[in-house]
Design an enzyme around this catalytic site. Structure first.
Site, short mmCIF file in Angstrom:
data_model
loop_
_atom_site.label_atom_id
_atom_site.label_comp_id
_atom_site.label_asym_id
_atom_site.label_seq_id
_atom_site.Cartn_x
_atom_site.Cartn_y
_atom_site.Cartn_z
N ASP A 1 0.81 0.59 -2.83
CA ASP A 1 1.16 0.35 -1.42
C ASP A 1 0.61 1.50 -0.59
OD1 ASP A 1 2.28 -0.26 1.01
OD2 ASP A 1 4.38 -0.16 0.34
N SER B 1 9.57 1.41 -6.41
CA SER B 1 8.51 1.96 -5.58
C SER B 1 8.56 3.48 -5.74
CB SER B 1 8.79 1.58 -4.11
OG SER B 1 7.89 2.23 -3.25
N LYS C 1 5.44 0.16 -8.60
CA LYS C 1 4.58 0.24 -7.42
C LYS C 1 4.36 1.71 -7.08
CE LYS C 1 5.82 -0.37 -2.61
NZ LYS C 1 6.51 -1.28 -1.65
N GLU D 1 -0.83 -3.46 -1.49
CA GLU D 1 0.04 -3.78 -0.35
C GLU D 1 -0.42 -3.03 0.91
OE1 GLU D 1 4.11 -3.10 -1.44
OE2 GLU D 1 4.85 -3.18 0.61
N LYS E 1 2.91 4.52 -4.42
CA LYS E 1 2.46 4.78 -3.06
C LYS E 1 1.13 5.52 -3.15
CE LYS E 1 5.89 3.30 -0.43
NZ LYS E 1 5.68 2.26 0.60
N LYS F 1 10.77 -8.33 4.10
CA LYS F 1 11.87 -7.39 4.33
C LYS F 1 12.78 -8.01 5.37
CE LYS F 1 9.44 -3.13 3.18
NZ LYS F 1 8.72 -1.96 3.71
N GLY G 1 11.78 -3.04 0.26
CA GLY G 1 12.92 -2.17 0.51
C GLY G 1 12.63 -1.15 1.59
N ASP H 1 2.82 -6.41 4.24
CA ASP H 1 4.18 -5.94 4.53
C ASP H 1 4.28 -5.78 6.05
OD1 ASP H 1 6.42 -4.32 5.02
OD2 ASP H 1 6.07 -2.91 3.41
#
Ligand code: OSB
Ligand code: MG
Length: 371
Positions: free
Chosen positions: A188, A135, A161, A213, A163, A262, A290, A238
């Site tokens: 995400d 990520s 991934k 996400e 952000k 998670k 994570g 998430d």
């Protein structure tokens, strides 16, 4: 299995580099560690709450309070035939899944050590190798992001991934996709958009993303269902998924086609198993999320990721991506093929560096059977 003692410690760990998400920048982690002693064996867990309530509603402080005033009185001195009974004992405490999950997972580690089996076997894992992704935080420019992606791909990571947030999305995704046309790529947003952004999010469809996400509000499954019906790219939830009933709701409403699990967010290994089982039954692939964990939380994530439904690479990556020094030995290592091997020794399968933990500790509290 009797819980003779519980120790709660707060340690401070500085990330190698700041990590930027749509809700803010993190560099210093306040990590809560739970150590339980059961029939002479010690088990370790990590509470994955952040220091501010910007990801979910928990914080380091709320978790400290909940463990101190509500969880430890219910756990210390109690006899458990299995750690799977812990969530039942804690069920009267509403929410606070990360606080509960840190304690529950410590008991699982102790139980696995008492039974002399690797934790991943005890929780029902079936694979010895897990696939890893990374990520990547929001960056200054698309160019610097492309350089970072290249570096991670060279290390072997199997899924990237990014952000994103409004104003830091299309240009960044486009640059990475242009440079790497065939990689597994996802984004995400940590709830940075609203349903009114649907036309904008439709533009993401051009980049063949594996998933988007949590684009919408942290507690709004329904709007994700609305959005999913308007875009081609799979949504992944998430923040919205706190237990198996949330998973049932999300799948029933077609609010997502992929699920992030998670450990802390769903209250520990039993909660994770239940969300996982819903997804497997409904044909929804899952992966391990994570929370910038220390080695202890990371080792628990590895164990969880060996369950059969974890068919997509998770955000479980090498200790050295985060920390100059991790608190477990050996630290979590990733192969050149982008995989982590689940350990063969009992429990989480890593030694705890107590001397280092001692040095990093800023406060601790201990409860024993008689106190
Ligand atoms: O949404 O997955 C998330 C980190 C902190 C809070 C939320 C998230 C993240 C990450 C980092 O994406 C995952 C990791 O590398 O631990
Ligand atoms: Mg996320």
């Amino acid at each position: 299995m009797k819980v003779e003692r519980l120790i709660l410690r707060e340690i401070r760990m500085r990330l190698k580099a700041p990590f930027e998400t749509s809700f803010g920048v993190t560099q210093d982690r306040r990590v809560l560690l739970v150590e339980v002693t059961c029939d002479g064996a010690s088990g370790w867990g990590e509470i994955t709450a952040m220091d501010s309530p910007f990801y979910n509603s928990e914080t380091t402080e709320t978790a400290w309070h909940i463990v101190t005033d509500f969880i430890s009185p219910l756990i210390v001195g109690r006899e458990f035939s299995t750690s799977a009974d812990v969530p039942h004992v804690l069920a009267g405490i509403r929410g606070h899944n990360m606080a509960k999950g840190g304690v529950e997972s410590a008991l699982w580690d102790a139980e696995a050590k008492l039974k002399a089996v690797p934790l991943w076997r005890l929780v029902g894992g079936i694979r010895q190798e897990i696939a890893c992704g990374v990520s990547l935080g929001i960056r200054e420019s698309p160019e610097s992001l492309v350089v970072k992606v290249d570096e991670e791909l060279r290390s072997g990571y199997k899924r990237i991934k990014l952000k994103v947030k409004p104003g830091k999305d299309i240009d960044f995704i486009a640059a990475v996709r242009k440079q790497f046309p065939d990689i597994l790529l996802s984004v995400d947003a940590n709830s940075a958009y609203t349903l009114e952004d649907a036309p904008h999010l439709q533009e993401f469809d051009a980049f063949a993303l594996l998933m988007i996400e949590q684009p919408l509000a942290w507690d709004d499954i329904f709007s994700h269902a609305r959005l999913q019906s308007q875009i081609r790219t799979a949504l992944c939830l998430d923040e919205c998924i706190n237990h198996s009933r949330d998973a049932e709701t999300a799948v029933e409403l077609s609010a997502c086609r992929i699920m992030n699990i998670k450990l802390g967010r769903v209250g520990g290994h039993l909660g994770a198993r239940k969300v996982h089982d819903v997804c497997v039954r409904q044909g929804v692939p899952v992966w391990c999320g994570g929370m910038l964990e220390s080695g202890i939380g990371r080792a628990h994530n590895v164990a969880m990721s060996t369950l059969p439904g974890f068919t997509l690479p998770g955000d479980v990556s090498a200790s050295s991506r985060y920390w100059h020094e991790d608190i477990i030995e050996p630290e979590i290592k990733v192969s050149a093929a982008g995989t982590i091997s689940a350990p063969t020794s009992p429990g989480i399968g890593h030694a705890i560096r107590k001397d280092l933990i001692e040095r990093l500790t800023v406060r601790s509290s201990s409860w024993t059977q008689s106190s």
